[in-house]
Structure formats: C-alpha cells, structure tokens
Design a protein around this motif. Structure first.
Motif, PDB file in Angstrom:
ATOM      1  N   SER A   4       0.829  -1.209   0.000  1.00 20.08           N
ATOM      2  CA  SER A   4       0.000   0.000   0.000  1.00 20.08           C
ATOM      3  C   SER A   4       0.864   1.261   0.000  1.00 20.08           C
ATOM      4  O   SER A   4       0.524   2.252  -0.653  1.00 20.08           O
ATOM      5  CB  SER A   4      -0.945   0.000   1.200  1.00 20.08           C
ATOM      6  OG  SER A   4      -0.212  -0.004   2.409  1.00 20.08           O
ATOM      7  N   THR A   5       1.988   1.212   0.698  1.00 19.62           N
ATOM      8  CA  THR A   5       2.896   2.363   0.712  1.00 19.62           C
ATOM      9  C   THR A   5       3.456   2.637  -0.681  1.00 19.62           C
ATOM     10  O   THR A   5       3.533   3.794  -1.115  1.00 19.62           O
ATOM     11  CB  THR A   5       4.047   2.123   1.708  1.00 19.62           C
ATOM     12  OG1 THR A   5       3.503   1.846   2.994  1.00 19.62           O
ATOM     13  CG2 THR A   5       4.968   3.320   1.793  1.00 19.62           C
ATOM     14  N   LEU A   6       3.814   1.580  -1.375  1.00 22.57           N
ATOM     15  CA  LEU A   6       4.321   1.749  -2.738  1.00 22.57           C
ATOM     16  C   LEU A   6       3.247   2.341  -3.657  1.00 22.57           C
ATOM     17  O   LEU A   6       3.535   3.210  -4.486  1.00 22.57           O
ATOM     18  CB  LEU A   6       4.812   0.410  -3.289  1.00 22.57           C
ATOM     19  CG  LEU A   6       6.033  -0.191  -2.579  1.00 22.57           C
ATOM     20  CD1 LEU A   6       6.331  -1.587  -3.122  1.00 22.57           C
ATOM     21  CD2 LEU A   6       7.240   0.712  -2.752  1.00 22.57           C
ATOM     22  N   GLY A  32      -6.365   5.600 -10.565  1.00 30.36           N
ATOM     23  CA  GLY A  32      -6.163   4.157 -10.676  1.00 30.36           C
ATOM     24  C   GLY A  32      -5.120   3.646  -9.700  1.00 30.36           C
ATOM     25  O   GLY A  32      -5.292   2.591  -9.082  1.00 30.36           O
ATOM     26  N   LEU A  33      -4.047   4.397  -9.527  1.00 30.12           N
ATOM     27  CA  LEU A  33      -3.024   4.004  -8.552  1.00 30.12           C
ATOM     28  C   LEU A  33      -3.572   4.033  -7.136  1.00 30.12           C
ATOM     29  O   LEU A  33      -3.245   3.171  -6.309  1.00 30.12           O
ATOM     30  CB  LEU A  33      -1.802   4.913  -8.695  1.00 30.12           C
ATOM     31  CG  LEU A  33      -1.023   4.762 -10.004  1.00 30.12           C
ATOM     32  CD1 LEU A  33       0.006   5.881 -10.145  1.00 30.12           C
ATOM     33  CD2 LEU A  33      -0.365   3.400 -10.080  1.00 30.12           C
ATOM     34  N   ALA A  34      -4.422   4.999  -6.843  1.00 26.29           N
ATOM     35  CA  ALA A  34      -5.060   5.054  -5.523  1.00 26.29           C
ATOM     36  C   ALA A  34      -5.973   3.846  -5.325  1.00 26.29           C
ATOM     37  O   ALA A  34      -6.067   3.308  -4.211  1.00 26.29           O
ATOM     38  CB  ALA A  34      -5.844   6.353  -5.375  1.00 26.29           C
ATOM     39  N   ALA A  35      -6.631   3.399  -6.387  1.00 29.01           N
ATOM     40  CA  ALA A  35      -7.457   2.192  -6.286  1.00 29.01           C
ATOM     41  C   ALA A  35      -6.591   0.982  -5.964  1.00 29.01           C
ATOM     42  O   ALA A  35      -7.004   0.093  -5.190  1.00 29.01           O
ATOM     43  CB  ALA A  35      -8.220   1.973  -7.584  1.00 29.01           C
ATOM     44  N   GLY A  36      -5.399   0.926  -6.533  1.00 36.79           N
ATOM     45  CA  GLY A  36      -4.467  -0.151  -6.191  1.00 36.79           C
ATOM     46  C   GLY A  36      -4.072  -0.093  -4.728  1.00 36.79           C
ATOM     47  O   GLY A  36      -3.956  -1.130  -4.057  1.00 36.79           O
ATOM     48  N   ALA A  37      -3.873   1.121  -4.201  1.00 35.41           N
ATOM     49  CA  ALA A  37      -3.534   1.266  -2.780  1.00 35.41           C
ATOM     50  C   ALA A  37      -4.685   0.815  -1.894  1.00 35.41           C
ATOM     51  O   ALA A  37      -4.470   0.141  -0.874  1.00 35.41           O
ATOM     52  CB  ALA A  37      -3.177   2.722  -2.481  1.00 35.41           C
ATOM     53  N   ILE A  38      -5.883   1.158  -2.267  1.00 40.07           N
ATOM     54  CA  ILE A  38      -7.053   0.747  -1.479  1.00 40.07           C
ATOM     55  C   ILE A  38      -7.212  -0.768  -1.529  1.00 40.07           C
ATOM     56  O   ILE A  38      -7.543  -1.410  -0.515  1.00 40.07           O
ATOM     57  CB  ILE A  38      -8.312   1.480  -1.981  1.00 40.07           C
ATOM     58  CG1 ILE A  38      -8.184   2.974  -1.647  1.00 40.07           C
ATOM     59  CG2 ILE A  38      -9.581   0.890  -1.380  1.00 40.07           C
ATOM     60  CD1 ILE A  38      -9.227   3.844  -2.294  1.00 40.07           C
ATOM     61  N   ALA A  39      -6.946  -1.357  -2.697  1.00 43.93           N
ATOM     62  CA  ALA A  39      -6.993  -2.818  -2.801  1.00 43.93           C
ATOM     63  C   ALA A  39      -5.930  -3.456  -1.910  1.00 43.93           C
ATOM     64  O   ALA A  39      -6.170  -4.500  -1.295  1.00 43.93           O
ATOM     65  CB  ALA A  39      -6.795  -3.241  -4.256  1.00 43.93           C
ATOM     66  N   SER A  53      -6.174  -1.436 -10.108  1.00 42.96           N
ATOM     67  CA  SER A  53      -5.558  -0.188 -10.555  1.00 42.96           C
ATOM     68  C   SER A  53      -5.763   0.016 -12.053  1.00 42.96           C
ATOM     69  O   SER A  53      -6.117   1.115 -12.496  1.00 42.96           O
ATOM     70  CB  SER A  53      -4.060  -0.215 -10.230  1.00 42.96           C
ATOM     71  OG  SER A  53      -3.429   0.931 -10.731  1.00 42.96           O
ATOM     72  N   ALA A  54      -5.566  -1.034 -12.822  1.00 41.21           N
ATOM     73  CA  ALA A  54      -5.708  -0.928 -14.279  1.00 41.21           C
ATOM     74  C   ALA A  54      -7.158  -0.647 -14.668  1.00 41.21           C
ATOM     75  O   ALA A  54      -7.413   0.164 -15.557  1.00 41.21           O
ATOM     76  CB  ALA A  54      -5.219  -2.205 -14.943  1.00 41.21           C
ATOM     77  N   LEU A  55      -8.104  -1.303 -14.015  1.00 43.70           N
ATOM     78  CA  LEU A  55      -9.509  -1.085 -14.345  1.00 43.70           C
ATOM     79  C   LEU A  55      -9.956   0.332 -14.021  1.00 43.70           C
ATOM     80  O   LEU A  55     -10.599   0.993 -14.834  1.00 43.70           O
ATOM     81  CB  LEU A  55     -10.392  -2.111 -13.620  1.00 43.70           C
ATOM     82  CG  LEU A  55     -10.327  -3.537 -14.140  1.00 43.70           C
ATOM     83  CD1 LEU A  55     -11.174  -4.463 -13.276  1.00 43.70           C
ATOM     84  CD2 LEU A  55     -10.762  -3.597 -15.593  1.00 43.70           C
ATOM     85  N   ALA A  60     -11.098   5.370 -16.181  1.00 43.90           N
ATOM     86  CA  ALA A  60     -11.199   6.823 -16.023  1.00 43.90           C
ATOM     87  C   ALA A  60     -10.624   7.553 -17.230  1.00 43.90           C
ATOM     88  O   ALA A  60     -11.190   8.535 -17.705  1.00 43.90           O
ATOM     89  CB  ALA A  60     -10.488   7.265 -14.743  1.00 43.90           C
ATOM     90  N   VAL A  61      -9.510   7.065 -17.753  1.00 42.53           N
ATOM     91  CA  VAL A  61      -8.909   7.681 -18.941  1.00 42.53           C
ATOM     92  C   VAL A  61      -9.841   7.547 -20.135  1.00 42.53           C
ATOM     93  O   VAL A  61     -10.060   8.514 -20.879  1.00 42.53           O
ATOM     94  CB  VAL A  61      -7.524   7.063 -19.242  1.00 42.53           C
ATOM     95  CG1 VAL A  61      -7.045   7.443 -20.630  1.00 42.53           C
ATOM     96  CG2 VAL A  61      -6.509   7.505 -18.204  1.00 42.53           C
ATOM     97  N   LEU A  62     -10.413   6.364 -20.328  1.00 39.44           N
ATOM     98  CA  LEU A  62     -11.333   6.165 -21.444  1.00 39.44           C
ATOM     99  C   LEU A  62     -12.576   7.037 -21.323  1.00 39.44           C
ATOM    100  O   LEU A  62     -13.026   7.639 -22.305  1.00 39.44           O
ATOM    101  CB  LEU A  62     -11.730   4.697 -21.547  1.00 39.44           C
ATOM    102  CG  LEU A  62     -10.645   3.755 -22.089  1.00 39.44           C
ATOM    103  CD1 LEU A  62     -11.106   2.304 -22.028  1.00 39.44           C
ATOM    104  CD2 LEU A  62     -10.260   4.135 -23.495  1.00 39.44           C
ATOM    105  N   LEU A  63     -13.147   7.110 -20.128  1.00 37.39           N
ATOM    106  CA  LEU A  63     -14.315   7.964 -19.924  1.00 37.39           C
ATOM    107  C   LEU A  63     -13.989   9.425 -20.203  1.00 37.39           C
ATOM    108  O   LEU A  63     -14.760  10.135 -20.848  1.00 37.39           O
ATOM    109  CB  LEU A  63     -14.853   7.814 -18.499  1.00 37.39           C
ATOM    110  CG  LEU A  63     -15.662   6.561 -18.226  1.00 37.39           C
ATOM    111  CD1 LEU A  63     -15.995   6.467 -16.741  1.00 37.39           C
ATOM    112  CD2 LEU A  63     -16.924   6.539 -19.061  1.00 37.39           C
ATOM    113  N   CYS A  64     -12.842   9.871 -19.737  1.00 38.21           N
ATOM    114  CA  CYS A  64     -12.430  11.256 -19.964  1.00 38.21           C
ATOM    115  C   CYS A  64     -12.204  11.511 -21.451  1.00 38.21           C
ATOM    116  O   CYS A  64     -12.659  12.519 -21.989  1.00 38.21           O
ATOM    117  CB  CYS A  64     -11.168  11.544 -19.166  1.00 38.21           C
ATOM    118  SG  CYS A  64     -10.583  13.229 -19.295  1.00 38.21           S
TER     119      CYS A  64
END
Length: 140
Positions: A4-6, A32-39, A53-55, A60-64
């Motif tokens: 999570s720290t990474l 996405g990286l924050a989602a990886g941290a939460i996971a 993180s990838a999802l 988010a990038v695709l939606l934007c």
C-alpha cells in the motif's frame, strides 16, 4: 515496505507529474493508482491490486477521452473561445487597399478581413469568425 505504501508513493508521483505538466489524464492514472492502494489495504494479493488499478485508471482515462470527444464543438477551424465573439458588432472606419482594416474590439486593435464576396465599405460590421488573430467580418 508494504504494498500500500508503494501504491501511495506512485499515486503521489503521478499527482506531482500532473501538476508539473498539466496533463489531466495523469490525474486519472493517479486515481487508478489510488485504487491499487485501497486494494492493498483491503488485503487483496498483488495481482488483484494491479487489476483494480488498471480497471479504475484505464476506465477513467477512457471515460475522460470519449467524454471530451463526444462533447466536441463541431467547429474545427476556430478556437473554442472564439464562439463568444461571433455575432458581435464592430465599427470599421476605413479599409486598406489589401482589404484589411484595423478595428477596436475588446479594448485592443484587431486586424479585420472581409468575408469573400463582401464589399469593402466603412460602417458597422458583424463578426462571423475569428481566424487566428483576425476577425472575419460581414457587412450589416
């Protein structure tokens, strides 16, 4: 060091890079990286963290990207803020031999050009389009 720290360090790095470059997509990657941290905090194994993180980041990038594309103005030749000038009126005192004029608009001097086929006569004109730094005018 915990996973999570990474993830949080990578998130912070992406946010800093976004602030330095102004690339909005990096902010989506940071989400996405924050989602990886939460996971990682949820105790998921590293492959699941990467998938989360990838999802989230990729989604988010695709939606934007597709949201910007769908919201397009349909005008390819003009600046986006030039639509505010279209329809405004300017006073032309005299036309130069090369069919340009200097007009005062929004507190500064602009070079004005005529719409093709219009006659170069002094008087009140309407802004049809902003072409670069020139105002394309039509006689009223």
């Amino acid at each position: 060091m915990a996973y999570s720290t990474l993830w949080w360090l990578a998130t912070g790095s992406a946010v800093v890079a976004e602030l330095l470059t102004g690339t909005f997509y990096l902010l989506m990657i940071a989400a996405g990286l924050a989602a990886g941290a939460i996971a990682a905090h949820a105790g998921l194994p590293p492959p699941a963290q990467i998938v989360a993180s990838a999802l989230v980041g990729g989604g988010a990038v695709l939606l934007c990207y597709y949201g910007k594309r769908r919201k397009g103005t349909g005008r390819t030749n003009a600046r986006l803020d030039a639509g505010l000038d279209v329809g405004e009126h300017v006073q032309v005192d005299a036309w130069a031999p090369d069919a340009t004029a200097q007009v005062r608009y929004r507190g500064t001097l602009w070079t004005a050009i005529l719409r093709p086929g219009a006659s170069a006569q002094p008087g009140l004109h309407r802004i049809v389009e902003v072409v670069g730094s020139r105002l394309l005018l039509d006689r009223m």
